[in-house]
Motif scaffolding. Structure first.
Motif, short mmCIF file in Angstrom:
data_model
loop_
_atom_site.label_atom_id
_atom_site.label_comp_id
_atom_site.label_asym_id
_atom_site.label_seq_id
_atom_site.Cartn_x
_atom_site.Cartn_y
_atom_site.Cartn_z
N THR A 187 -9.59 3.02 -7.18
CA THR A 187 -9.71 4.42 -7.61
C THR A 187 -8.39 5.16 -7.43
O THR A 187 -8.05 6.04 -8.23
N GLY A 188 -7.61 4.82 -6.40
CA GLY A 188 -6.29 5.43 -6.23
C GLY A 188 -5.35 5.04 -7.37
O GLY A 188 -4.62 5.88 -7.91
N ALA A 189 -5.38 3.76 -7.75
CA ALA A 189 -4.55 3.32 -8.87
C ALA A 189 -5.00 3.97 -10.18
O ALA A 189 -4.17 4.33 -11.02
N PRO A 229 -22.09 0.73 -0.54
CA PRO A 229 -20.99 0.56 0.42
C PRO A 229 -19.68 0.23 -0.30
O PRO A 229 -19.67 -0.52 -1.27
N GLN A 230 -18.59 0.85 0.18
CA GLN A 230 -17.29 0.65 -0.45
C GLN A 230 -16.30 0.15 0.60
O GLN A 230 -16.23 0.71 1.69
N GLY A 231 -15.54 -0.85 0.23
CA GLY A 231 -14.48 -1.37 1.10
C GLY A 231 -13.14 -0.83 0.64
O GLY A 231 -13.05 0.08 -0.20
N TRP A 232 -12.09 -1.41 1.19
CA TRP A 232 -10.75 -0.94 0.86
C TRP A 232 -10.42 -1.18 -0.61
O TRP A 232 -9.62 -0.44 -1.19
N GLU A 233 -11.06 -2.18 -1.22
CA GLU A 233 -10.80 -2.48 -2.62
C GLU A 233 -11.18 -1.32 -3.53
O GLU A 233 -10.48 -1.01 -4.50
#
Length: 100
Positions: free
Chosen positions: A78-80, A69-73
């Motif tokens: 990964t975007g950064a 499970p992945q949250g907003w973090e």
């Protein structure tokens, strides 16, 4: 494919995909445009590449077992990382002087 190999595949493809909008003047490296791409189009293209590479990573993770499970973090990190990967292409396109 081992888990280590799939992780390195995703990292290398992310590095390539993050720089592709800045290296190529074609939209998604396929469609020739009549006008040169501006920064907004390049950033939009980079967002699309982020989701495509993320989908590939999700597929490889699902194939190897249960998806964590992945949250907003996770998406912020990964975007950064994807933006950091794009730095060489951005530098080449906007900070180096290109002579005709």
């Amino acid at each position: 494919m081992t888990q280590t190999a799939s992780v390195w595949l995703v990292v290398l493809l992310a590095l390539l995909a993050a720089n592709l909008p800045f290296v190529s003047n074609r939209l998604f490296a396929v469609y020739a445009l009549t006008q040169p791409k501006n920064l907004a189009i390049r950033l939009g293209e980079m967002v699309v590449w982020y989701f495509l590479i993320g989908g590939l990573g999700l597929y490889l993770e699902q194939r190897s077992g249960q998806i964590a499970p992945q949250g907003w973090e996770f998406y912020a990190i990964t975007g950064a990382l994807f933006i950091t990967f794009a730095f060489p292409g951005f530098t080449w396109r906007y900070l180096f002087k290109h002579r005709p």
